[in-house]
Write an enzyme that holds these catalytic residues in place. Structure first.
Site, PDB file in Angstrom:
ATOM      1  N   LYS A  49     -25.842  15.186  16.526  1.00  0.00           N
ATOM      2  CA  LYS A  49     -25.092  14.218  15.719  1.00  0.00           C
ATOM      3  C   LYS A  49     -24.801  14.815  14.350  1.00  0.00           C
ATOM      4  O   LYS A  49     -25.683  15.442  13.748  1.00  0.00           O
ATOM      5  CB  LYS A  49     -25.915  12.942  15.533  1.00  0.00           C
ATOM      6  CG  LYS A  49     -26.062  12.124  16.802  1.00  0.00           C
ATOM      7  CD  LYS A  49     -24.756  11.456  17.143  1.00  0.00           C
ATOM      8  CE  LYS A  49     -24.886  10.520  18.302  1.00  0.00           C
ATOM      9  NZ  LYS A  49     -24.820   9.137  18.015  1.00  0.00           N
TER      10      LYS A  49
ATOM     11  N   CYS B 136     -33.287 -24.141   0.400  1.00  0.00           N
ATOM     12  CA  CYS B 136     -33.777 -25.517   0.276  1.00  0.00           C
ATOM     13  C   CYS B 136     -34.606 -25.760  -0.986  1.00  0.00           C
ATOM     14  O   CYS B 136     -35.006 -26.888  -1.249  1.00  0.00           O
ATOM     15  CB  CYS B 136     -34.608 -25.885   1.509  1.00  0.00           C
ATOM     16  SG  CYS B 136     -36.155 -24.982   1.610  1.00  0.00           S
TER      17      CYS B 136
HETATM   18  P1  AMP Z   1     -24.741   7.586  23.462  1.00  0.00           P
HETATM   19  O1  AMP Z   1     -23.855   6.437  23.868  1.00  0.00           O
HETATM   20  O2  AMP Z   1     -24.804   7.812  21.985  1.00  0.00           O
HETATM   21  O3  AMP Z   1     -26.056   7.586  24.145  1.00  0.00           O
HETATM   22  O4  AMP Z   1     -24.014   8.907  23.964  1.00  0.00           O
HETATM   23  C1  AMP Z   1     -23.690   9.065  25.294  1.00  0.00           C
HETATM   24  C2  AMP Z   1     -22.228   8.887  25.465  1.00  0.00           C
HETATM   25  O5  AMP Z   1     -21.503   9.913  24.825  1.00  0.00           O
HETATM   26  C3  AMP Z   1     -21.813   9.008  26.888  1.00  0.00           C
HETATM   27  O6  AMP Z   1     -21.991   7.806  27.576  1.00  0.00           O
HETATM   28  C4  AMP Z   1     -20.362   9.355  26.763  1.00  0.00           C
HETATM   29  O7  AMP Z   1     -19.607   8.149  26.791  1.00  0.00           O
HETATM   30  C5  AMP Z   1     -20.212   9.927  25.368  1.00  0.00           C
HETATM   31  N1  AMP Z   1     -19.592  11.259  25.324  1.00  0.00           N
HETATM   32  C6  AMP Z   1     -18.548  11.576  24.544  1.00  0.00           C
HETATM   33  N2  AMP Z   1     -18.181  12.845  24.718  1.00  0.00           N
HETATM   34  C7  AMP Z   1     -19.001  13.374  25.664  1.00  0.00           C
HETATM   35  C8  AMP Z   1     -19.107  14.656  26.289  1.00  0.00           C
HETATM   36  N3  AMP Z   1     -18.289  15.655  25.966  1.00  0.00           N
HETATM   37  N4  AMP Z   1     -20.063  14.818  27.213  1.00  0.00           N
HETATM   38  C9  AMP Z   1     -20.902  13.802  27.536  1.00  0.00           C
HETATM   39  N5  AMP Z   1     -20.852  12.570  26.979  1.00  0.00           N
HETATM   40  C10 AMP Z   1     -19.914  12.353  26.054  1.00  0.00           C
END
Ligand code: AMP
Length: 633
Positions: free
Chosen positions: A249, A346
């Protein structure tokens, strides 16, 4: 097959730790495929004999929403796979499930919001337009429209990156799979890298941070995947995410703003929470102007004062948070903030909890607490009366029709239909998240009206059938969440039995400690609460759970050992849930152990279970067992 989430690495050190962990787990250097983490909404597309048959959102990972008609309107989604892609090992008849992300380009998002604003200005003067907070919400909202024509008018696009069963394509790893996806006709993000060492992975992540703002779509990180499918299989999954991938991230964007006020919000149990109000700033894609400061200790620790220039960011890119203040910009007259001595709702005196950091308004009559209590009663896990939103509840209280939860059951259709819908009086005291939610509500008409009123009436009546455990949870006793309510009802299946229970009897219930037991007894010894329970009985609510509703004893003779940390349950709660079905829980693994439930960071017990060949369950499988009482096949 389940759609998993991803584990996060919040900085480069955490990324390094993951790289090391995976390398050590497979005992060899690894190759990785790095992709951008597209900030959209996930989608699963099913093709049968090469034709798009179904599209579903991720939902809870098992069950999503069917959005096939809407997906068909997105131009870059192929309705038919290119034949050359099907020539590999995939037989014609095989089902292929392709996964990826639906997103809305930044420019389209801005155009859409401008359009919504213009339309709303045309319709009604002064009414608040319902703008989307960021491109992700706009994509998700557009995808879930009831009318596909509306989706068609929204500029949505996709990047696909996965297959439920990737080896069916003949690809050996993620990099080859991306190639297959491209050949099959899908849009694949071009910003990808095949990295043969860890330094290349780090470099890709660093570069992504720098190019992030130049891209025409939002990304919130980089997904690093162990490339080889056979090594992916070897690494496997935790309860919620693959071990072979990590989402790196980006460091959260930070902005500064001026702190204008610290207001106090009164919660359901009377806790006073300080909330910072500052000049609106655009952070990580949406404008924010409020953030919770949690409690007085936190205000002191961050040392924020009204007038300060404060640093604002979003925790996990979602919830606004004050990081601290800039000392050199502090006005000379900035004073330390004090917790009010009287409840802002209150006027009752405020007390500090003896055993905690919280300050509380102890008055049972406090209107802010009352609203929160009423809202909790109708919430999903409790009575689940979804028509009774905060605006309606607010107005029912204002009109003097509802004081406590039993009053809902005396309401008539006529009373409901003539209810005015107006501004929220207590909105200022609500949490930022809740306010945001209310802001998303449909514009409501002036009066509730006959039709909505009779629907509401029916929903209220239907809620009388909710089981006693939900009633108990709905009462909003401090520390009694859903799981605890279930555990208690299993031992004390009626309100009468519960009222008779002593502290020892309560603490003998697995998962119920002395603190919970004491708050329950305190609650049940308060005359007003007993009166309320009596009124609920009169109204026809379920104050006893049928003994036949007790769990079937399907797990008698089975011994479970729990190891590691489960996401949703404490060890005690998990064991108690198993015991409901007659299972035994033990602290150590032996040849007599039937199953080991392994959570995060499971250690030696897991290793021993593997040695002894005892079946190992993850949290997901555990969830299934306690929901049904059935063992996995
Ligand atoms: P999170 O929702 O933060 O747990 O992250 C997982 C989500 O990231 C997955 O469900 C995907 O929808 C999203 N995602 C976006 N880009 C990618 C990618 N290149 N590979 C895998 N997941 C991805």
């Amino acid at each position: 097959m389940r759609m998993y989430s991803l584990d996060n690495a919040m900085d480069l050190d955490e990324l390094d730790a993951w790289l090391k962990r995976t390398r050590q787990a497979v005992e060899q250097p690894l190759a990785y495929t790095c992709e951008l983490k597209i900030d959209g909404t996930s989608i699963a597309l099913t093709y049968e004999e090469g034709l798009l048959m179904r599209a579903a959102t991720r939902g809870d990972g098992i069950t999503g929403e069917d959005v096939t008609a809407n997906i068909r309107t997105i131009r870059d989604v192929p309705l038919r796979l290119r034949p050359q892609a099907l020539q590999s090992d995939i037989t014609d008849r095989e089902r292929i499930e392709v996964r990826g992300e639906v997103y809305m380009p930044k420019s389209s998002f801005e155009r859409l919001n401008a359009l919504i604003e213009a339309e709303s200005a045309e319709k009604a003067e002064g009414s608040q337009p319902r703008l989307f907070a960021n491109p992700r919400n706009a994509a998700a909202g557009s995808l879930r429209q009831k009318d596909p024509l509306i989706t068609a008018g929204r500029d949505l696009a996709t990047f696909m990156y996965a297959l439920a069963n990737p080896s069916a394509t003949g690809a050996q790893g993620q990099w080859q799979l991306l190639d297959w996806l491209r050949q099959a006709g899908f849009h694949v993000n071009p910003n990808i890298a095949y990295c043969t060492n860890e330094q290349e992975v780090r470099t890709f992540c660093e570069q992504a941070i720098n190019t992030r703002n130049d891209l025409p779509y939002d990304i919130d990180g980089v997904v690093v995947k162990v490339d080889s499918f056979s090594l992916q299989r070897q690494l496997g999954y935790t309860a919620k995410a693959p071990r072979w991938a990590i989402a790196y991230k980006f460091p959260p964007e930070e902005k500064t703003s001026i702190l204008r006020d610290i207001v106090v919000q009164v919660g359901r149990t009377g806790v006073l929470t300080p909330v910072a109000e500052f000049d609106p700033v655009l952070v990580a894609g949406s404008t924010v102007s409020r953030a919770t400061l949690h409690n007085l200790d936190e205000v002191r620790r961050k040392d924020v004062r009204v007038g300060d220039t404060v640093v604002v960011r979003k925790a996990g890119d979602v919830i606004p948070e004050i990081v601290g203040h800039i000392e050199t910009l502090r006005p000379v007259d900035a004073r330390e903030w004090q917790m009010p001595v009287e409840c802002p709702s209150c006027g009752s005196p405020v007390f500090k909890d003896v055993d905690g950091v919280a300050y509380r308004c102890a008055s049972a009559e406090c209107p802010a607490q009352r609203l929160e209590r009423l809202g909790h009663w109708v919430s999903r896990g409790a009575m689940d009366i979804d028509g009774l939103g905060p605006r309606i509840i607010d107005n029912l209280v204002e009109a003097g029709l509802v004081r406590d939860v039993a009053d809902f059951y005396n309401l008539t259709v006529e009373q409901l239909s003539t209810l005015e819908t107006g501004q929220l009086k207590y909105a200022r005291q609500m949490s930022p998240q809740k306010r945001e939610k209310i802001g998303d509500f449909e514009q409501v008409p002036e009066l509730v009206g006959e039709l909505v009123a009779s629907k509401l009436f029916d929903q209220i009546q239907a809620s009388k059938e909710q089981p006693f455990s939900r009633v108990l949870f709905g009462l909003g006793i401090r520390n009694v969440g859903k799981t605890v309510a279930d555990l208690i009802v299993n031992h004390f299946p009626s309100a009468d039995e519960l009222c008779q229970a002593s502290e020892e009897q309560l603490t003998s219930v697995e998962g119920v400690g002395p603190v919970i037991a004491r708050t329950i007894i305190e609650f049940l010894q308060t005359p007003d609460n007993l009166k309320l329970i009596e009124e609920l009985r009169q109204a026809g609510l379920q104050l006893r759970q049928d003994v036949s509703e007790r769990k079937p004893q399907t797990l008698v003779g089975k011994t479970f050992v729990l190891t590691g940390t489960l996401e949703k349950y404490s060890r005690d709660q998990a064991e108690a849930l198993l015991k409901q079905y007659g299972a035994r829980a033990s602290g150590s693994v032996s040849a007599k152990t039937s199953y080991v439930v392994a959570g995060e960071s499971a250690g030696s017990k897991l290793a021993k279970a593997r040695d002894l060949g005892i079946p190992i369950l993850d949290e997901f499988q555990f969830d299934k067992i306690i929901a049904s009482g059935e063992l996995p096949d």
